[in-house]
Design a protein around this motif. Structure first.
Motif, PDB file in Angstrom:
ATOM      1  N   SER A  11      36.673  34.695  39.798  1.00  0.00           N
ATOM      2  CA  SER A  11      37.944  34.764  39.096  1.00  0.00           C
ATOM      3  C   SER A  11      38.832  33.647  39.619  1.00  0.00           C
ATOM      4  N   VAL A  12      39.711  33.194  38.764  1.00  0.00           N
ATOM      5  CA  VAL A  12      40.715  32.217  39.171  1.00  0.00           C
ATOM      6  C   VAL A  12      41.990  33.022  39.345  1.00  0.00           C
ATOM      7  N   PRO A  13      42.334  33.384  40.578  1.00  0.00           N
ATOM      8  CA  PRO A  13      43.388  34.369  40.786  1.00  0.00           C
ATOM      9  C   PRO A  13      44.690  34.061  40.046  1.00  0.00           C
ATOM     10  N   SER A  14      45.088  32.792  40.039  1.00  0.00           N
ATOM     11  CA  SER A  14      46.360  32.488  39.382  1.00  0.00           C
ATOM     12  C   SER A  14      46.350  32.896  37.907  1.00  0.00           C
ATOM     13  N   LYS A  15      45.310  32.524  37.212  1.00  0.00           N
ATOM     14  CA  LYS A  15      45.220  32.863  35.775  1.00  0.00           C
ATOM     15  C   LYS A  15      44.963  34.341  35.564  1.00  0.00           C
TER      16      LYS A  15
ATOM     17  N   SER B  82      35.994  45.032  38.727  1.00  0.00           N
ATOM     18  CA  SER B  82      34.855  45.948  38.568  1.00  0.00           C
ATOM     19  C   SER B  82      34.405  46.002  37.119  1.00  0.00           C
ATOM     20  N   GLU B  83      35.384  46.040  36.233  1.00  0.00           N
ATOM     21  CA  GLU B  83      35.046  46.068  34.797  1.00  0.00           C
ATOM     22  C   GLU B  83      34.247  44.832  34.401  1.00  0.00           C
ATOM     23  N   LEU B  84      34.741  43.698  34.870  1.00  0.00           N
ATOM     24  CA  LEU B  84      34.069  42.443  34.513  1.00  0.00           C
ATOM     25  C   LEU B  84      32.638  42.415  35.030  1.00  0.00           C
ATOM     26  N   LYS B  85      32.483  42.901  36.242  1.00  0.00           N
ATOM     27  CA  LYS B  85      31.160  42.915  36.835  1.00  0.00           C
ATOM     28  C   LYS B  85      30.218  43.806  36.023  1.00  0.00           C
ATOM     29  N   GLU B  86      30.711  45.005  35.683  1.00  0.00           N
ATOM     30  CA  GLU B  86      29.904  45.914  34.882  1.00  0.00           C
ATOM     31  C   GLU B  86      29.541  45.287  33.540  1.00  0.00           C
ATOM     32  N   GLU B  87      30.556  44.679  32.961  1.00  0.00           N
ATOM     33  CA  GLU B  87      30.366  44.076  31.645  1.00  0.00           C
ATOM     34  C   GLU B  87      29.335  42.941  31.701  1.00  0.00           C
TER      35      GLU B  87
ATOM     36  N   LYS C 236      39.306  29.950  43.936  1.00  0.00           N
ATOM     37  CA  LYS C 236      38.620  30.986  43.176  1.00  0.00           C
ATOM     38  C   LYS C 236      38.177  32.105  44.101  1.00  0.00           C
ATOM     39  N   GLU C 237      37.989  33.263  43.509  1.00  0.00           N
ATOM     40  CA  GLU C 237      37.462  34.379  44.280  1.00  0.00           C
ATOM     41  C   GLU C 237      36.166  34.822  43.643  1.00  0.00           C
ATOM     42  N   ARG C 238      35.225  35.166  44.476  1.00  0.00           N
ATOM     43  CA  ARG C 238      33.962  35.614  43.917  1.00  0.00           C
ATOM     44  C   ARG C 238      34.073  37.085  43.530  1.00  0.00           C
ATOM     45  N   ILE C 239      33.690  37.405  42.328  1.00  0.00           N
ATOM     46  CA  ILE C 239      33.657  38.804  41.913  1.00  0.00           C
ATOM     47  C   ILE C 239      32.288  39.383  42.230  1.00  0.00           C
ATOM     48  N   THR C 240      31.260  38.680  41.834  1.00  0.00           N
ATOM     49  CA  THR C 240      29.924  39.137  42.181  1.00  0.00           C
ATOM     50  C   THR C 240      28.940  37.987  42.037  1.00  0.00           C
ATOM     51  N   ARG C 241      27.758  38.186  42.539  1.00  0.00           N
ATOM     52  CA  ARG C 241      26.695  37.230  42.246  1.00  0.00           C
ATOM     53  C   ARG C 241      25.393  38.018  42.122  1.00  0.00           C
TER      54      ARG C 241
ATOM     55  N   GLY D  21      40.791  33.155  33.078  1.00  0.00           N
ATOM     56  CA  GLY D  21      40.827  33.570  34.473  1.00  0.00           C
ATOM     57  C   GLY D  21      39.481  33.827  35.106  1.00  0.00           C
ATOM     58  N   ILE D  22      38.382  33.589  34.392  1.00  0.00           N
ATOM     59  CA  ILE D  22      37.094  33.728  35.066  1.00  0.00           C
ATOM     60  C   ILE D  22      36.232  32.486  34.869  1.00  0.00           C
ATOM     61  N   GLU D  23      35.360  32.314  35.814  1.00  0.00           N
ATOM     62  CA  GLU D  23      34.410  31.221  35.702  1.00  0.00           C
ATOM     63  C   GLU D  23      33.042  31.709  36.117  1.00  0.00           C
ATOM     64  N   ILE D  24      32.050  31.052  35.568  1.00  0.00           N
ATOM     65  CA  ILE D  24      30.690  31.445  35.878  1.00  0.00           C
ATOM     66  C   ILE D  24      29.915  30.236  36.350  1.00  0.00           C
ATOM     67  N   ARG D  25      29.074  30.475  37.306  1.00  0.00           N
ATOM     68  CA  ARG D  25      28.168  29.424  37.724  1.00  0.00           C
ATOM     69  C   ARG D  25      26.763  29.962  37.519  1.00  0.00           C
ATOM     70  N   PHE D  26      25.957  29.166  36.855  1.00  0.00           N
ATOM     71  CA  PHE D  26      24.641  29.613  36.423  1.00  0.00           C
ATOM     72  C   PHE D  26      23.634  28.599  36.962  1.00  0.00           C
TER      73      PHE D  26
END
Lengths: 281, 113
Positions: free
Chosen positions: A146-150, A197-202, A232-237, A262-267
């Motif tokens: 997540s990008v905490p500011s956004k 948590s919602e984002l992670k589940e989703e 950025k903060e890591r939500i999950t990996r 407000g979120i970013e993904i690295r793949f």
């Protein structure tokens, strides 16, 4: 292997016993592969420019080079070179033979080809099973940040209670305002955690139909947060094992998922299925 | 929409490190020697990893029983003696190309195609 002079001197200073004796007839094993008629030779060199050979037993091959000692160094540049060389061989094996069963870095068998063959024979059924389970599949890794500011801005605009608290703050005297600020911060933190948590589940729901297996990784890897970009903060990996044919669909799905503020993904990937490899005796 | 392909950029070295050192088939046979086997083997290797940043900052998980002082002194030693990419700001060097969203990732040099 190469610059043995100075590190070796340093080793001798250490009183602890160390595996310094040479390995007799060592075979550094990169990975195991399933051999078919179409298999091609591996064209790259291995760690320390060593020649790569394959030890075949029935239809299983071990991709190896000959060596006489463990690879150990306190030189980071050297370690990087070794790791990249190791990875290059595994990638090449993937090209030539299909999905390999990757062996952990710096695993060396003693006793030459015959020793490796005996080991393959004693685990033959299991190796067969694993190789066919992993066939045409790769590991991919998905990091959700997540990008905490956004992220916070969005929560603030969406939540009526936060807005109410803010309004109250403005209308209050200093003492009360302080308490309201605390309340505001707590509410924001809770909402943020819920949202994460919602984002992670989703995310997991979205990708599960496309993958064979998902292994959530501890948010602190053994190398902790080396890969968290600034601000950025890591939500999950998660590590996923997916059919190579699903790679594009997986990418598309992630692309769609990241279409929000407000979120970013690295793949990353495709990797040999390191996370999905067994432990063997 | 971009082309949402996975990446294998140089910045993924940390991922490579984790996968190769922490994952993959572990062979527990007597004939196999591995750095993962004991905390004594590979202490130099771990020191090299630690010199990325300090072990504490990095949260490296060393096997229980590891002589941390020795690892740390190795790591210090190592960073004095080898060329470190801007050691005073370790956040810079190993992080190229990590902060991309999937849609920004235009992979040109993807392995395995």
């Amino acid at each position: 292997m190469t610059d043995s002079d100075s590190p070796a001197e340093r080793i001798e200073q250490a009183p602890e016993e160390k595996h310094t004796e040479p390995i007799s007839n060592g075979r550094y094993v990169y990975c195991l592969v399933h051999i078919t008629d179409q298999s091609e030779q591996i064209a790259v060199t291995g760690i320390g420019d060593s020649e790569i050979t394959i030890i075949e037993h029935r239809d299983i091959g071990a991709i190896v080079h000959h060596c006489e000692e463990l690879y150990d160094t306190d030189d980071l540049t050297q370690l990087k070179q070794w790791l990249l060389a190791h990875q290059r061989v595994v990638d090449e094996a993937n090209q030539s033979y299909g999905t390999p069963l990757p062996i952990r870095f710096d695993t060396i068998f003693e006793g030459g080809d015959s020793s490796v063959k005996r080991w393959i024979e004693s685990h033959y059924d299991r190796l067969q099973e694993e190789l066919s389970r992993l066939k045409n599949r790769s590991e991919y890794r998905v990091h959700l940040f997540s990008v905490p500011s956004k992220f916070e801005k969005q929560i603030k605009t969406e939540d009526a209670e936060l807005q109410r608290l803010q309004q109250q703050q403005q209308d209050s005297a200093a003492g009360k305002r302080f308490l309201l600020e605390k309340k505001y911060d707590n509410r924001l933190r809770e909402l943020k955690q819920d949202r994460q948590s919602e984002l992670k589940e989703e995310l997991l729901e979205n990708i599960s139909p496309l993958v064979e297996e998902i292994v959530e990784q501890e948010s602190q890897s053994s190398l902790q947060d080396d890969t968290v970009p600034e601000n950025k903060e890591r939500i999950t990996r998660v590590a996923v094992l997916a059919d190579e044919s699903q790679e594009t669909a997986l990418g598309d799905q992630l692309d769609e998922f990241v279409e929000r503020d407000g979120i970013e993904i690295r793949f990353t990937g495709p990797w040999a299925p390191y996370t999905f490899s067994p432990e063997l005796g | 929409m971009g082309d949402p392909k996975p990446t294998r950029a140089q910045g993924d070295l940390a991922e490579t490190l984790e996968l190769l050192l922490d994952k993959g088939v572990v062979v527990n046979a007597d004939i196999a020697v591995s750095v993962g086997d004991t905390e004594l083997l590979g202490i130099e290797l771990r020191a090299a990893i630690a010199s990325f940043e300090t072990a504490a900052e990095y949260g490296l998980e060393f096997p229980t029983g590891t002589d941390m002082e020795r690892v740390q002194s190795k790591a210090d030693h190592s960073s004095e003696n080898s060329v470190q990419p801007s050691p005073e700001d370790p956040k810079e060097a190993p992080h190229q190309s990590v902060n991309q969203s999937a849609k920004e990732e235009q992979t040109s040099s993807q392995d395995g195609e």
